[in-house]
Scaffold this motif. Structure first.
Motif, PDB file in Angstrom:
ATOM      1  N   HIS A 254    -100.798 -41.926-102.538  1.00 14.91           N
ATOM      2  CA  HIS A 254    -100.101 -40.918-103.340  1.00 14.91           C
ATOM      3  C   HIS A 254     -99.770 -41.473-104.727  1.00 14.91           C
ATOM      4  O   HIS A 254     -99.393 -42.640-104.869  1.00 14.91           O
ATOM      5  N   PRO A 255     -99.888 -40.654-105.781  1.00 13.75           N
ATOM      6  CA  PRO A 255     -99.560 -41.135-107.125  1.00 13.75           C
ATOM      7  C   PRO A 255     -98.137 -41.672-107.253  1.00 13.75           C
ATOM      8  O   PRO A 255     -97.894 -42.605-108.035  1.00 13.75           O
ATOM      9  N   TYR A 256     -97.195 -41.115-106.480  1.00 13.40           N
ATOM     10  CA  TYR A 256     -95.823 -41.620-106.540  1.00 13.40           C
ATOM     11  C   TYR A 256     -95.734 -43.017-105.944  1.00 13.40           C
ATOM     12  O   TYR A 256     -95.064 -43.894-106.501  1.00 13.40           O
ATOM     13  N   THR A 257     -96.392 -43.247-104.825  1.00  6.89           N
ATOM     14  CA  THR A 257     -96.420 -44.587-104.239  1.00  6.89           C
ATOM     15  C   THR A 257     -97.005 -45.584-105.226  1.00  6.89           C
ATOM     16  O   THR A 257     -96.489 -46.695-105.394  1.00  6.89           O
ATOM     17  N   GLN A 258     -98.072 -45.195-105.894  1.00  9.61           N
ATOM     18  CA  GLN A 258     -98.689 -46.071-106.889  1.00  9.61           C
ATOM     19  C   GLN A 258     -97.723 -46.359-108.039  1.00  9.61           C
ATOM     20  O   GLN A 258     -97.648 -47.490-108.541  1.00  9.61           O
ATOM     21  N   GLY A 259     -96.957 -45.341-108.444  1.00 12.77           N
ATOM     22  CA  GLY A 259     -95.974 -45.543-109.504  1.00 12.77           C
ATOM     23  C   GLY A 259     -94.904 -46.543-109.105  1.00 12.77           C
ATOM     24  O   GLY A 259     -94.475 -47.373-109.913  1.00 12.77           O
ATOM     25  N   LEU A 260     -94.465 -46.490-107.860  1.00 11.95           N
ATOM     26  CA  LEU A 260     -93.476 -47.452-107.377  1.00 11.95           C
ATOM     27  C   LEU A 260     -94.043 -48.869-107.427  1.00 11.95           C
ATOM     28  O   LEU A 260     -93.342 -49.819-107.801  1.00 11.95           O
TER      29      LEU A 260
ATOM     30  N   ALA B 281     -93.052 -41.917-115.561  1.00 12.55           N
ATOM     31  CA  ALA B 281     -92.635 -40.960-116.590  1.00 12.55           C
ATOM     32  C   ALA B 281     -91.786 -39.850-115.990  1.00 12.55           C
ATOM     33  O   ALA B 281     -91.958 -39.453-114.839  1.00 12.55           O
ATOM     34  N   GLY B 282     -90.831 -39.347-116.803  1.00 10.30           N
ATOM     35  CA  GLY B 282     -90.009 -38.230-116.362  1.00 10.30           C
ATOM     36  C   GLY B 282     -88.857 -38.666-115.480  1.00 10.30           C
ATOM     37  O   GLY B 282     -88.560 -39.856-115.351  1.00 10.30           O
ATOM     38  N   THR B 283     -88.207 -37.702-114.878  1.00  8.90           N
ATOM     39  CA  THR B 283     -87.040 -37.977-114.035  1.00  8.90           C
ATOM     40  C   THR B 283     -87.174 -37.244-112.702  1.00  8.90           C
ATOM     41  O   THR B 283     -87.937 -36.278-112.574  1.00  8.90           O
ATOM     42  N   VAL B 284     -86.417 -37.705-111.720  1.00 10.60           N
ATOM     43  CA  VAL B 284     -86.405 -37.053-110.411  1.00 10.60           C
ATOM     44  C   VAL B 284     -85.832 -35.642-110.578  1.00 10.60           C
ATOM     45  O   VAL B 284     -84.787 -35.467-111.208  1.00 10.60           O
ATOM     46  N   PRO B 285     -86.477 -34.607-110.048  1.00  4.49           N
ATOM     47  CA  PRO B 285     -85.971 -33.243-110.222  1.00  4.49           C
ATOM     48  C   PRO B 285     -84.669 -33.027-109.466  1.00  4.49           C
ATOM     49  O   PRO B 285     -84.406 -33.667-108.442  1.00  4.49           O
TER      50      PRO B 285
ATOM     51  N   GLU C 208     -94.654 -32.649-111.937  1.00  4.58           N
ATOM     52  CA  GLU C 208     -94.239 -32.766-113.341  1.00  4.58           C
ATOM     53  C   GLU C 208     -94.258 -34.203-113.848  1.00  4.58           C
ATOM     54  O   GLU C 208     -94.211 -34.438-115.055  1.00  4.58           O
ATOM     55  N   ARG C 209     -94.337 -35.178-112.959  1.00  5.57           N
ATOM     56  CA  ARG C 209     -94.371 -36.584-113.373  1.00  5.57           C
ATOM     57  C   ARG C 209     -95.738 -37.221-113.113  1.00  5.57           C
ATOM     58  O   ARG C 209     -95.920 -38.410-113.359  1.00  5.57           O
ATOM     59  N   CYS C 210     -96.679 -36.440-112.615  1.00  6.17           N
ATOM     60  CA  CYS C 210     -97.961 -36.966-112.149  1.00  6.17           C
ATOM     61  C   CYS C 210     -99.020 -36.847-113.240  1.00  6.17           C
ATOM     62  O   CYS C 210     -99.225 -35.773-113.814  1.00  6.17           O
ATOM     63  N   ALA C 211     -99.745 -37.929-113.491  1.00  7.73           N
ATOM     64  CA  ALA C 211    -100.767 -37.951-114.540  1.00  7.73           C
ATOM     65  C   ALA C 211    -102.030 -37.188-114.150  1.00  7.73           C
ATOM     66  O   ALA C 211    -102.827 -36.836-115.034  1.00  7.73           O
ATOM     67  N   ILE C 212    -102.243 -36.928-112.875  1.00  7.36           N
ATOM     68  CA  ILE C 212    -103.475 -36.252-112.456  1.00  7.36           C
ATOM     69  C   ILE C 212    -103.212 -34.840-111.927  1.00  7.36           C
ATOM     70  O   ILE C 212    -104.099 -34.212-111.350  1.00  7.36           O
ATOM     71  N   ALA C 213    -101.993 -34.325-112.129  1.00  6.36           N
ATOM     72  CA  ALA C 213    -101.652 -32.998-111.607  1.00  6.36           C
ATOM     73  C   ALA C 213    -102.437 -31.903-112.311  1.00  6.36           C
ATOM     74  O   ALA C 213    -102.702 -31.969-113.512  1.00  6.36           O
ATOM     75  N   GLU C 214    -102.810 -30.881-111.538  1.00  9.92           N
ATOM     76  CA  GLU C 214    -103.441 -29.678-112.057  1.00  9.92           C
ATOM     77  C   GLU C 214    -102.470 -28.513-111.886  1.00  9.92           C
ATOM     78  O   GLU C 214    -101.404 -28.666-111.289  1.00  9.92           O
ATOM     79  N   GLU C 215    -102.862 -27.357-112.404  1.00  8.88           N
ATOM     80  CA  GLU C 215    -101.996 -26.187-112.299  1.00  8.88           C
ATOM     81  C   GLU C 215    -101.711 -25.832-110.840  1.00  8.88           C
ATOM     82  O   GLU C 215    -100.596 -25.470-110.476  1.00  8.88           O
ATOM     83  N   ARG C 216    -102.711 -25.967-109.986  1.00  9.47           N
ATOM     84  CA  ARG C 216    -102.510 -25.620-108.575  1.00  9.47           C
ATOM     85  C   ARG C 216    -101.476 -26.540-107.920  1.00  9.47           C
ATOM     86  O   ARG C 216    -100.816 -26.150-106.973  1.00  9.47           O
ATOM     87  N   CYS C 217    -101.343 -27.769-108.433  1.00 11.70           N
ATOM     88  CA  CYS C 217    -100.367 -28.698-107.864  1.00 11.70           C
ATOM     89  C   CYS C 217     -98.946 -28.167-108.042  1.00 11.70           C
ATOM     90  O   CYS C 217     -98.067 -28.418-107.216  1.00 11.70           O
ATOM     91  N   ARG C 218     -98.720 -27.438-109.132  1.00 12.11           N
ATOM     92  CA  ARG C 218     -97.379 -26.920-109.426  1.00 12.11           C
ATOM     93  C   ARG C 218     -97.048 -25.674-108.611  1.00 12.11           C
ATOM     94  O   ARG C 218     -95.894 -25.283-108.522  1.00 12.11           O
ATOM     95  N   ASN C 219     -98.056 -25.072-108.027  1.00 10.19           N
ATOM     96  CA  ASN C 219     -97.842 -23.805-107.320  1.00 10.19           C
ATOM     97  C   ASN C 219     -98.086 -23.871-105.822  1.00 10.19           C
ATOM     98  O   ASN C 219     -97.684 -22.961-105.094  1.00 10.19           O
ATOM     99  N   THR C 220     -98.733 -24.925-105.356  1.00  6.13           N
ATOM    100  CA  THR C 220     -99.112 -25.029-103.943  1.00  6.13           C
ATOM    101  C   THR C 220     -98.494 -26.266-103.330  1.00  6.13           C
ATOM    102  O   THR C 220     -98.683 -27.379-103.836  1.00  6.13           O
TER     103      THR C 220
END
Length: 339
Positions: A254-260, A279-283, A296-308
């Motif tokens: 997961h991109p978050y695990t990689q960020g950690l 980047a960004g802050t915890v919602p 919102e903090r993910c470098a590879i996010a697409e529009e579908r990631c924000r809705n699904t």
């Protein structure tokens, strides 16, 4: 959710756990659909930034959520359902079959009572020991956790001890009744590095010695790597990655695990090297998005990631990741290993 390797009933089974809290900004989904199981003698780590839902999950297991909290799903300890369990019945479990080591020992201990009395209390309440017998057992426990001159200091009060010594007292209290499950919530947060190592080694030794299961909550990857067999990475109240600790550390799906991983300090880094950050802050829990909580903090996010809302994807045996772009995410993991 991992089934018992022996075919017997898991000690702890959590299914679709959800916790809604009332906040100043309205209802907040602090835990969203968490599921896992824990076998007897198994250790599990929960890791993530502050506010990701780790401690709320632990409080739900202990039955210590605020009265206004709304909890749903299932928590079964040895096959017994705990969600909706009356408080008197939960009181018979806490400190007996399930115990917790809290982050700050000074707030976990009662300043008005001696440490000997506090360690002896669960023995009297749950085991029915007489006062003298409970005190003898309490002194033996304090000695086992490494408190110097346990017999002489059992009549002292919490403020007369250092932070590391107070944490040893809380460990003795948690283990007094030989619980089946121990929850350790950031047990070394306020301690220096040397004392931290001693406390973690002590907990590991006692867990192995008594055959307990343990859930260790931490924000420190090193602590998780060295102390648990399995781990769950939490973000925004959800589990975004789950698997054997060695596998999650190797794969980082997961991109978050990689960020950690990228944000961790590295020995040998040149002086003045800045740590990488996510980047960004915890919602805010009251404002979680409909889709991926990390979008919102993910470098590879697409529009579908924000809705699904991503479903869990099995990327290896027993290793799941909640990401719609798992293939790309796992292709990027080399950068997390070698920032």
């Amino acid at each position: 959710m991992m089934a018992s390797r022996t075919g017997s009933l898991p000690l702890l089974e959590v299914e679709n756990l959800r916790v809604r809290l009332n906040t100043s900004r309205g209802p907040a989904d602090a835990v969203r659909g968490v599921s896992f199981s824990l076998n007897r003698g198994e250790t599990l780590g929960l890791i993530g930034e502050s506010g990701c839902g780790k401690s709320v999950t632990a409080m739900a297991l202990m039955g210590l959520l605020p009265d206004s909290a709304v909890i749903s799903g299932s928590i079964r300890l040895g096959g017994r359902e705990l969600v909706g369990l009356p408080e008197p019945d939960y009181c018979q479990l806490r400190g007996n079959r399930i115990s917790m080591i809290f982050q700050e020992p000074m707030t976990a201990l009662n300043p008005m009572h001696t440490i000997g009395r506090q360690v002896a209390e669960p023995l009297r309440r749950h085991k029915g020991l007489a006062a003298a017998e409970a005190r003898r057992e309490a002194i033996a426990l304090l000695d086992r956790v490494g408190l110097p001159d346990a017999a002489g200091r059992a009549s002292a009060y919490p403020h007369q001890f250092s932070g590391g010594q107070r944490q040893r007292v809380t460990i003795a209290m948690a283990l007094a009744c030989h619980p089946d499950l121990l929850i350790a919530d950031e047990p070394t947060t306020a301690l220096d590095g040397t004392i931290q190592r001693q406390i973690l080694d002590l907990i590991a030794d006692l867990v192995a010695e008594r055959g307990m299961s343990m859930i260790l909550i931490s924000h420190d990857l090193g602590v998780i790597a060295e102390n648990v067999q399995r781990m769950m990475v939490m973000y925004g109240g959800s589990v975004v990655e789950n698997g054997l600790t060695a596998v999650v550390f190797a794969e980082m799906g997961h991109p978050y695990t990689q960020g950690l991983f990228r944000a961790r300090p590295h020995l040998g880094a040149p002086k003045g090297t800045r740590l990488q950050t996510i980047a960004g802050t915890v919602p805010e829990l009251a404002d979680l998005p409909a889709g991926c909580v990390f979008a919102e903090r993910c470098a590879i996010a697409e529009e579908r990631c924000r809705n699904t809302l991503p479903p869990p994807v099995m990327v290896a045996a027993g290793h799941t990741v909640r990401c719609l772009r798992t293939d790309l995410s796992m292709a990027n993991r080399a950068g997390a290993r070698n920032p």
